[in-house]
Design a protein around this motif. Structure first.
Motif, PDB file in Angstrom:
ATOM      1  N   HIS A   1     -27.924   0.244  94.635  1.00 16.94           N
ATOM      2  CA  HIS A   1     -29.300   0.721  94.410  1.00 16.94           C
ATOM      3  C   HIS A   1     -29.746   0.486  92.969  1.00 16.94           C
ATOM      4  CE1 HIS A   1     -28.506   3.874  97.841  1.00 16.94           C
ATOM      5  NE2 HIS A   1     -28.370   2.629  98.242  1.00 16.94           N
ATOM      6  N   GLN A   2     -29.514  -0.703  92.463  1.00 17.21           N
ATOM      7  CA  GLN A   2     -29.807  -0.998  91.066  1.00 17.21           C
ATOM      8  C   GLN A   2     -30.746  -2.194  90.929  1.00 17.21           C
ATOM      9  OE1 GLN A   2     -28.863   0.754  88.476  1.00 17.21           O
ATOM     10  NE2 GLN A   2     -27.259   2.059  89.340  1.00 17.21           N
ATOM     11  N   ASP A   3     -31.707  -2.076  89.985  1.00 21.46           N
ATOM     12  CA  ASP A   3     -32.471  -3.257  89.583  1.00 21.46           C
ATOM     13  C   ASP A   3     -31.523  -4.269  88.945  1.00 21.46           C
ATOM     14  OD1 ASP A   3     -34.846  -2.078  90.392  1.00 21.46           O
ATOM     15  OD2 ASP A   3     -35.316  -1.293  88.397  1.00 21.46           O
ATOM     16  N   LEU A   4     -31.810  -5.547  89.130  1.00 19.82           N
ATOM     17  CA  LEU A   4     -30.993  -6.596  88.517  1.00 19.82           C
ATOM     18  C   LEU A   4     -31.280  -6.638  87.028  1.00 19.82           C
ATOM     19  CD1 LEU A   4     -31.521  -9.425  91.173  1.00 19.82           C
ATOM     20  CD2 LEU A   4     -29.661  -7.744  91.046  1.00 19.82           C
ATOM     21  N   ARG A   5     -30.262  -6.325  86.215  1.00 14.81           N
ATOM     22  CA  ARG A   5     -30.474  -6.260  84.761  1.00 14.81           C
ATOM     23  C   ARG A   5     -29.123  -6.182  84.067  1.00 14.81           C
ATOM     24  NH1 ARG A   5     -30.356  -1.193  86.769  1.00 14.81           N
ATOM     25  NH2 ARG A   5     -29.690   0.538  85.418  1.00 14.81           N
ATOM     26  N   THR A   6     -29.157  -6.334  82.734  1.00 12.98           N
ATOM     27  CA  THR A   6     -27.977  -6.110  81.904  1.00 12.98           C
ATOM     28  C   THR A   6     -28.347  -5.120  80.820  1.00 12.98           C
ATOM     29  OG1 THR A   6     -27.156  -8.352  82.309  1.00 12.98           O
ATOM     30  CG2 THR A   6     -26.261  -7.180  80.401  1.00 12.98           C
ATOM     31  N   GLU A   7     -27.578  -4.047  80.708  1.00 14.07           N
ATOM     32  CA  GLU A   7     -27.808  -3.024  79.698  1.00 14.07           C
ATOM     33  C   GLU A   7     -26.492  -2.650  79.043  1.00 14.07           C
ATOM     34  OE1 GLU A   7     -29.713   0.389  81.332  1.00 14.07           O
ATOM     35  OE2 GLU A   7     -31.596  -0.635  81.777  1.00 14.07           O
ATOM     36  N   ASP A   8     -26.473  -2.660  77.692  1.00 12.82           N
ATOM     37  CA  ASP A   8     -25.268  -2.286  76.947  1.00 12.82           C
ATOM     38  C   ASP A   8     -24.048  -3.065  77.429  1.00 12.82           C
ATOM     39  OD1 ASP A   8     -26.774  -0.398  75.517  1.00 12.82           O
ATOM     40  OD2 ASP A   8     -26.429   1.124  77.055  1.00 12.82           O
ATOM     41  N   GLY A   9     -24.275  -4.308  77.747  1.00 11.69           N
ATOM     42  CA  GLY A   9     -23.172  -5.168  78.168  1.00 11.69           C
ATOM     43  C   GLY A   9     -22.745  -4.977  79.612  1.00 11.69           C
ATOM     44  N   ILE A  10     -23.410  -4.092  80.360  1.00 11.20           N
ATOM     45  CA  ILE A  10     -23.069  -3.848  81.758  1.00 11.20           C
ATOM     46  C   ILE A  10     -24.065  -4.577  82.649  1.00 11.20           C
ATOM     47  CG2 ILE A  10     -22.794  -2.113  83.570  1.00 11.20           C
ATOM     48  CD1 ILE A  10     -22.114  -0.091  81.386  1.00 11.20           C
ATOM     49  N   VAL A  11     -23.559  -5.367  83.581  1.00 12.87           N
ATOM     50  CA  VAL A  11     -24.394  -6.103  84.519  1.00 12.87           C
ATOM     51  C   VAL A  11     -24.605  -5.229  85.748  1.00 12.87           C
ATOM     52  CG1 VAL A  11     -24.620  -8.170  85.945  1.00 12.87           C
ATOM     53  CG2 VAL A  11     -23.518  -8.310  83.695  1.00 12.87           C
ATOM     54  N   TYR A  12     -25.864  -4.921  86.025  1.00 14.14           N
ATOM     55  CA  TYR A  12     -26.220  -4.080  87.169  1.00 14.14           C
ATOM     56  C   TYR A  12     -26.773  -4.945  88.300  1.00 14.14           C
ATOM     57  CZ  TYR A  12     -25.862   0.007  84.088  1.00 14.14           C
ATOM     58  OH  TYR A  12     -25.416   0.987  83.228  1.00 14.14           O
ATOM     59  N   GLY A  13     -26.528  -4.499  89.525  1.00 14.11           N
ATOM     60  CA  GLY A  13     -27.100  -5.185  90.681  1.00 14.11           C
ATOM     61  C   GLY A  13     -26.061  -5.525  91.730  1.00 14.11           C
ATOM     62  N   ASP A  14     -26.492  -5.449  92.982  1.00 13.53           N
ATOM     63  CA  ASP A  14     -25.602  -5.676  94.120  1.00 13.53           C
ATOM     64  C   ASP A  14     -25.638  -7.158  94.496  1.00 13.53           C
ATOM     65  OD1 ASP A  14     -24.044  -5.510  96.363  1.00 13.53           O
ATOM     66  OD2 ASP A  14     -25.377  -4.167  97.480  1.00 13.53           O
ATOM     67  N   THR A  15     -24.930  -7.961  93.706  1.00 13.88           N
ATOM     68  CA  THR A  15     -24.955  -9.408  93.878  1.00 13.88           C
ATOM     69  C   THR A  15     -23.689  -9.910  94.570  1.00 13.88           C
ATOM     70  OG1 THR A  15     -23.994  -9.749  91.687  1.00 13.88           O
ATOM     71  CG2 THR A  15     -26.396  -9.670  91.835  1.00 13.88           C
ATOM     72  N   ILE A  16     -23.716 -11.185  94.893  1.00 11.01           N
ATOM     73  CA  ILE A  16     -22.621 -11.790  95.650  1.00 11.01           C
ATOM     74  C   ILE A  16     -21.298 -11.733  94.893  1.00 11.01           C
ATOM     75  CG2 ILE A  16     -22.887 -14.158  94.812  1.00 11.01           C
ATOM     76  CD1 ILE A  16     -22.569 -13.218  98.516  1.00 11.01           C
ATOM     77  N   GLU A  17     -21.355 -11.627  93.568  1.00  8.56           N
ATOM     78  CA  GLU A  17     -20.124 -11.587  92.761  1.00  8.56           C
ATOM     79  C   GLU A  17     -19.274 -10.362  93.078  1.00  8.56           C
ATOM     80  OE1 GLU A  17     -22.842 -14.396  91.110  1.00  8.56           O
ATOM     81  OE2 GLU A  17     -23.142 -12.245  91.534  1.00  8.56           O
TER      82      GLU A  17
END
Length: 457
Positions: free
Chosen positions: A322-338
């Motif tokens: 349940h996250q917008d695709l973004r990077t904050e404080d070095g953390i990659v957010y988002g439910d991606t294929i990775e």
């Protein structure tokens, strides 16, 4: 006082003490189920996850007319997959779009069609007895009302939906006594609406659903707790059934059953199937409806009176939910294929597949199971055949079970043949829990049915 047997007697073979009852037990394992788990393909699951992610967003409020983006394109693609599978098996699947228009809800403020895709593989002997595997089609980002931003939903829940499609590919090649339902449910993120709609249709049409296996996030192996684990799956199940009446609650208070609802014994069955037929996958049974304070798409079925559990990964990564695709404080957010581990998703899909096959291949469940034996030296179980005529044509007989009241899993059993009662000589009813399962001629078996209303499927 304790008496020790002489060493000479201890050396005698066990058969010297066995009583010949004239009952021949069916096989203790169903060999065909090993090939079921072998046929589940991680590559096909990953390909389907990639396709679902490729729709950009599958939010319930997203685009419905496009063929390439949005929930409309996604659900039509799921329908097409089921229809292609059906064509391969000579039309063995009935593919239905089941939906309704929802409006004036907190997360669905305007009239919106919530449409689920259901494929029904009818049983050859007992077609109205069903077991269902479900996954969710829809996805979301941080804002539950954002139907336009990219929302890949790779793990949550393209993985579960891909697992359902893969199970259909594998099991549609086979025939079973009972019916298997493969369901792609919609509107989960907006309030479990797809499940509510399908459960209402099932109730109206009289579907005899013996179990719902809800798969929600089955591909992530590394959690925010710092643990990476690809060998354990969680199965959530509620204890006391939500449809219990005051009179049934009074009975349960005096006879037990708080941890023996049909959903709980469905979970125990899944655990046993993992131990028997899968390699390097253990089931962690969680004695709770769902994660703490949260919900899933098995809940509407529970509320309609159907047994149901949630199957999912053990270690969650909340930065991918349940996250917008973004990077904050070095953390990659988002439910991606990775974040998808296809091999792990294949394991959990195989767990579903062997469970579906085991239950669908079994005879009708024992009916009207009752236990008696208060202030007596021996407990007694009675039950009725769950189906007569063709429906029960594959019945070999029944297996009785018992365990300590504190044991999480059934520990002792005995096949007793095609009878409708059994007395546990010198087992006092106060000290144990008892149950019964139905066994097919090939060894396929139902979950254990606990006595009384608390345990009935």
């Amino acid at each position: 006082m304790r008496f020790l047997l002489p060493a000479a007697l201890l050396a005698l073979p066990a058969l010297a003490f066995a009583q010949d009852t004239g009952v021949t037990a069916p096989p203790s394992e169903v060999m065909a189920l090993y090939s079921v788990q072998d046929e589940v393909s991680a590559d096909r699951i990953m390909s389907d996850v990639e396709t679902l992610v490729g729709f950009g967003t599958r939010h319930t409020l997203s685009e419905t007319e496009s063929d390439t983006r949005g929930i409309g394109a996604a659900r039509r693609w799921v329908r097409d997959q089921f229809e292609a599978i059906s064509e391969e098996c000579g039309g063995c699947l009935e593919v239905r779009m089941i939906g309704d228009t929802i409006a004036n809800e907190e997360r669905i403020p305007k009239p919106t069609e919530v449409i689920s895709v259901v494929a029904i593989q009818r049983g050859t002997l007992d077609p109205n007895r069903m077991v269902m595997m479900s996954g969710d089609i829809d996805s979301r980002v941080s804002d539950a009302l954002d139907g336009t931003s990219d929302s890949p939903g790779a793990n949550d829940n393209a993985s579960g939906m891909a697992g359902v499609i893969e199970a259909a590919r594998v099991l549609s090649k086979r025939k079973f006594a009972g019916t298997i339902v493969y369901a792609g449910l919609s509107g989960e993120e907006q309030g479990l609406f797809g499940g509510k709609i399908v459960a209402a249709v099932a109730t109206e049409e009289g579907w005899d659903i013996k179990g719902v296996l809800n798969n929600d996030m089955i591909s992530n192996v590394s959690g925010v707790d710092g643990v990476t684990d690809n060998a354990v799956a969680r199965v959530f199940s509620e204890g006391t059934r939500v449809t219990e009446t005051p009179e049934e609650a009074r009975m349960r208070r005096f006879t037990g059953g708080e941890v023996d609802s049909p959903s709980r014994n469905l979970a125990r069955y899944i655990d046993r199937m993992a131990d028997q037929y899968l390699t390097n996958l253990d089931v962690m049974m969680i004695y709770r409806l769902d994660r703490y304070g949260r919900g899933g798409h098995h809940r509407p079925f529970n509320e309609a009176g159907f047994p149901g559990v949630r199957i999912m990964e053990t270690h969650e990564d909340y930065t991918r939910q349940h996250q917008d695709l973004r990077t904050e404080d070095g953390i990659v957010y988002g439910d991606t294929i990775e974040g998808v581990d296809a091999d792990y998703a294949a394991k959990l899909t195989a767990l579903n597949a062997v469970t579906l096959a085991g239950i669908a291949g079994a005879p009708p469940f024992p009916a009207e199971v009752e236990a008696t034996g208060a202030v007596e030296p021996s407990a007694k179980l009675t039950w009725q055949h769950g189906g007569e005529g063709e429906a029960g044509a594959n019945l070999a007989g029944y297996r009785v079970w018992w365990r300590d009241t504190t044991a999480p899993q059934w520990t002792n059993s005995r096949f007793v043949g095609d009878v409708t009662e059994y007395t546990f000589e010198n087992l006092v009813i106060d000290n144990y829990f008892f149950g019964v399962s139905a066994v097919a001629e090939d060894g396929s078996e139902t979950p254990v049915v606990f006595p009384g209303p608390a345990g009935r499927f």
